[in-house]
Design an enzyme around this catalytic site. Structure first.
Site, PDB file in Angstrom:
ATOM      1  N   LEU A  83      -3.238  -0.110  -3.541  1.00 13.21           N
ATOM      2  CA  LEU A  83      -4.498  -0.730  -3.117  1.00 13.21           C
ATOM      3  C   LEU A  83      -4.318  -1.712  -1.971  1.00 13.21           C
ATOM      4  CD1 LEU A  83      -4.832  -1.125  -6.726  1.00 13.21           C
ATOM      5  CD2 LEU A  83      -7.086  -0.865  -5.725  1.00 13.21           C
ATOM      6  N   ALA A  85      -4.247  -3.597   1.227  1.00 10.10           N
ATOM      7  CA  ALA A  85      -4.805  -3.239   2.536  1.00 10.10           C
ATOM      8  C   ALA A  85      -5.459  -4.460   3.154  1.00 10.10           C
ATOM      9  CB  ALA A  85      -5.863  -2.139   2.379  1.00 10.10           C
ATOM     10  N   THR A 102      -0.558  -2.997   8.097  1.00 12.43           N
ATOM     11  CA  THR A 102      -0.616  -2.914   6.630  1.00 12.43           C
ATOM     12  C   THR A 102      -1.097  -1.544   6.153  1.00 12.43           C
ATOM     13  OG1 THR A 102      -0.860  -5.269   6.250  1.00 12.43           O
ATOM     14  CG2 THR A 102      -1.824  -3.824   4.602  1.00 12.43           C
ATOM     15  N   THR A 132     -11.324   4.681   0.893  1.00  9.96           N
ATOM     16  CA  THR A 132     -12.729   4.300   1.032  1.00  9.96           C
ATOM     17  C   THR A 132     -13.597   5.460   1.504  1.00  9.96           C
ATOM     18  OG1 THR A 132     -14.179   2.948   2.427  1.00  9.96           O
ATOM     19  CG2 THR A 132     -12.034   3.424   3.320  1.00  9.96           C
ATOM     20  N   ASP A 133     -14.895   5.371   1.230  1.00 11.24           N
ATOM     21  CA  ASP A 133     -15.822   6.380   1.758  1.00 11.24           C
ATOM     22  C   ASP A 133     -16.022   6.225   3.265  1.00 11.24           C
ATOM     23  OD1 ASP A 133     -17.323   4.031   1.763  1.00 11.24           O
ATOM     24  OD2 ASP A 133     -19.070   4.879   0.748  1.00 11.24           O
ATOM     25  N   GLU A 134     -15.557   5.070   3.825  1.00  3.82           N
ATOM     26  CA  GLU A 134     -15.813   4.818   5.246  1.00  3.82           C
ATOM     27  C   GLU A 134     -15.050   5.782   6.152  1.00  3.82           C
ATOM     28  OE1 GLU A 134     -16.100   0.670   6.341  1.00  3.82           O
ATOM     29  OE2 GLU A 134     -16.510   0.092   4.276  1.00  3.82           O
ATOM     30  N   TYR A 157     -10.923  -0.521  10.883  1.00  2.00           N
ATOM     31  CA  TYR A 157     -10.603  -0.472   9.447  1.00  2.00           C
ATOM     32  C   TYR A 157     -10.639   0.966   8.939  1.00  2.00           C
ATOM     33  CZ  TYR A 157     -11.536  -0.508   4.396  1.00  2.00           C
ATOM     34  OH  TYR A 157     -11.506  -0.231   3.051  1.00  2.00           O
ATOM     35  N   LYS A 161      -7.628   3.442   7.517  1.00  2.00           N
ATOM     36  CA  LYS A 161      -7.622   4.043   6.170  1.00  2.00           C
ATOM     37  C   LYS A 161      -7.576   5.572   6.277  1.00  2.00           C
ATOM     38  CE  LYS A 161      -7.897   2.303   2.628  1.00  2.00           C
ATOM     39  NZ  LYS A 161      -6.887   1.739   1.691  1.00  2.00           N
ATOM     40  N   ASN A 186     -18.856   1.014  -1.583  1.00  2.00           N
ATOM     41  CA  ASN A 186     -18.756  -0.457  -1.597  1.00  2.00           C
ATOM     42  C   ASN A 186     -18.689  -1.000  -3.023  1.00  2.00           C
ATOM     43  OD1 ASN A 186     -19.872   0.172   1.096  1.00  2.00           O
ATOM     44  ND2 ASN A 186     -19.951  -2.040   1.283  1.00  2.00           N
ATOM     45  N   GLY A 290     -20.655  -0.870  16.475  1.00  2.00           N
ATOM     46  CA  GLY A 290     -20.281   0.398  15.817  1.00  2.00           C
ATOM     47  C   GLY A 290     -20.700   0.460  14.354  1.00  2.00           C
ATOM     48  N   TYR A 348       5.475 -20.794  -1.881  1.00  2.00           N
ATOM     49  CA  TYR A 348       6.366 -19.715  -1.433  1.00  2.00           C
ATOM     50  C   TYR A 348       7.065 -20.054  -0.128  1.00  2.00           C
ATOM     51  CZ  TYR A 348       4.426 -16.979  -5.171  1.00  2.00           C
ATOM     52  OH  TYR A 348       4.055 -16.525  -6.413  1.00  2.00           O
TER      53      TYR A 348
END
Ligand code: NAD
Ligand code: TYD
Length: 350
Positions: A83, A85, A102, A132-134, A157, A161, A186, A290, A348
């Site tokens: 997952l 990202a 990434t 993703t559906d994007e 993005y 993906k 989403n 866009g 860290y």
């Protein structure tokens, strides 16, 4: 059956719900959460499970080849749920390279190490890539994305993906790696970082700040409650067919402006404010470049083949989500202020 499952991005919004589900539901599994703790990763999300003995956290940047190699050598996971990202479209417009690092390079590093670790023995192994559906681009006023819709990403993005999805399938076709993919619409629910539409509006309503609606607000998204997505991931990870992808969606389309109206009205009721108060904060702002007009998912394959359906209506899910944010205002203000970043930097030593 005992097994080790590596979950990447488990300190993020969706990842924390997947980690919590797996740690509790599968006490025989060892769950490794590998996350680099970017601004979107928050160990506070995992307080409920951090002391359970089958849970281990590793701070790892998946774009670091050596670090990913060490991680696989140390734990030799049989399963991967990926997952991690960079996930926010607006950030991808200002810094596309972070998304390539990434989302593309990080995914290929994981695929390479899974391939090395598993050799030719793929029995009981699976690499589940969460996407993703994007990747499918944008729809007009009608139609739905199915698993066979051609990829047509528009934002940095979604392009990153889409690229990662292609690499996952390429590793299945070229090296026989056992993979499964899911492409979800989403998500909304507890623990979402307040840069995304719903938690941003909740925070701004609480603080009496403007609710920025891009363009004319007619953009449409399909919304799914995050805990339903975590259940879908569990089912697909365990029962999905190799090399297949499954669309995951809420059967629940909303125009942004209608969604924000619903949110404002529920918030007014819960905060005992006068009806219509929060709607006055709505402000139409410059559109996103866009901007995809409409996403809508056909999730019937998952329903037919693996018997999954969303458990909540949107109104119920939204009400639960608002309640969570109202009860966790400290969390909300903390992540919004960046105070938790300072804590990690100290902890860290970055
Ligand atoms: P998020 O931004 O809330 O969390 C991402 C997590 O990944 C964070 O914990 C972050 O620290 C970690 N991370 C980022 N870069 C990393 C790196 N280089 N190495 C290790 N860890 C890193 O994202 P999310 O909304 O929980 O999304 C999770 C996944 O689901 C993503 O792959 C996203 O594309 C996908 N997805 C999200 C949605 C949505 O609506 N949020 C919908 C469909 C699919
Ligand atoms: P977002 O939550 O960023 O998810 P995504 O871009 O991945 O769909 O945005 C959801 C929709 O809301 C999208 O159409 C953009 C719009 N939006 C606004 O109108 N105002 C905002 O402040 C944000 C963050 C999003």
């Amino acid at each position: 059956m005992k097994k080790t499952v590596l979950i990447t991005g488990g300190a993020g919004f969706i990842g924390c719900h997947v980690v919590k589900r797996f740690v509790r539901q599968y006490p025989d599994y060892t769950i490794i959460n590998a996350d680099s703790l970017t601004y979107a990763g928050n160990l506070e999300n995992l307080r409920d499970v951090e002391n359970i003995s089958n849970y281990i956290f590793e701070k790892v940047d998946i774009s670091d080849e050596k670090a990913v190699q060490t991680l696989f050598q140390k734990y030799q996971p049989e399963g991967v749920i990926h997952l991690a990202a960079e996930s926010h479209v607006d950030r991808s417009i200002t810094d596309p390279l972070a998304f390539v690092k990434t989302n593309v390079l990080g995914t290929v590093n994981l695929l390479n190490e899974a391939k090395k670790c598993w050799g030719t023995d793929f029995s009981n192994k699976i690499f589940h890539h969460v996407s993703t559906d994007e990747v499918y681009g944008a729809l007009g006023d009608t139609g739905l994305f199915t698993e066979t819709t051609a990829y047509d990403p528009h934002s940095p993005y979604s392009a990153s993906k889409a690229s990662s999805d292609h690499f996952v399938r390429a590793y299945a076709d070229t090296y026989g790696l056992p993979v499964v993919l899911s492409n979800c619409s989403n998500n909304y629910g507890p623990n979402q970082f307040p840069e995304k539409l719903i938690p941003l509006c909740i925070l701004n309503i609480l603080e009496g700040k403007p609710l920025p609606i891009y363009g004319d607000g007619k953009y449409t998204r399909d919304w799914l409650y995050v805990i339903d997505h975590a259940e879908a991931i569990d089912i697909i990870f365990h029962k999905g067919k190799h090399r297949e992808s499954y669309n995951v969606g809420g059967f629940n389309e909303w125009k942004n402006i209608d969604l924000v109206h619903e949110l404002c009205d529920q918030m007014d009721l819960k905060l005992k404010r006068e009806a219509g108060d929060s709607r006055k904060l709505i402000t139409f702002v410059k559109d996103r470049p866009g901007h995809d007009l409409r996403y809508a998912i056909d999730a019937r394959k998952l329903e037919k083949e693996l018997a999954w359906r969303p458990s909540l209506t949107f109104e119920e899910g939204l009400s639960k989500t608002i309640d969570w944010y109202l009860e966790n205002q400290k969390w909300l203000r903390n992540v919004a202020s960046g105070a938790y970043r300072d804590y990690y930097d100290n902890q860290y030593n970055q």
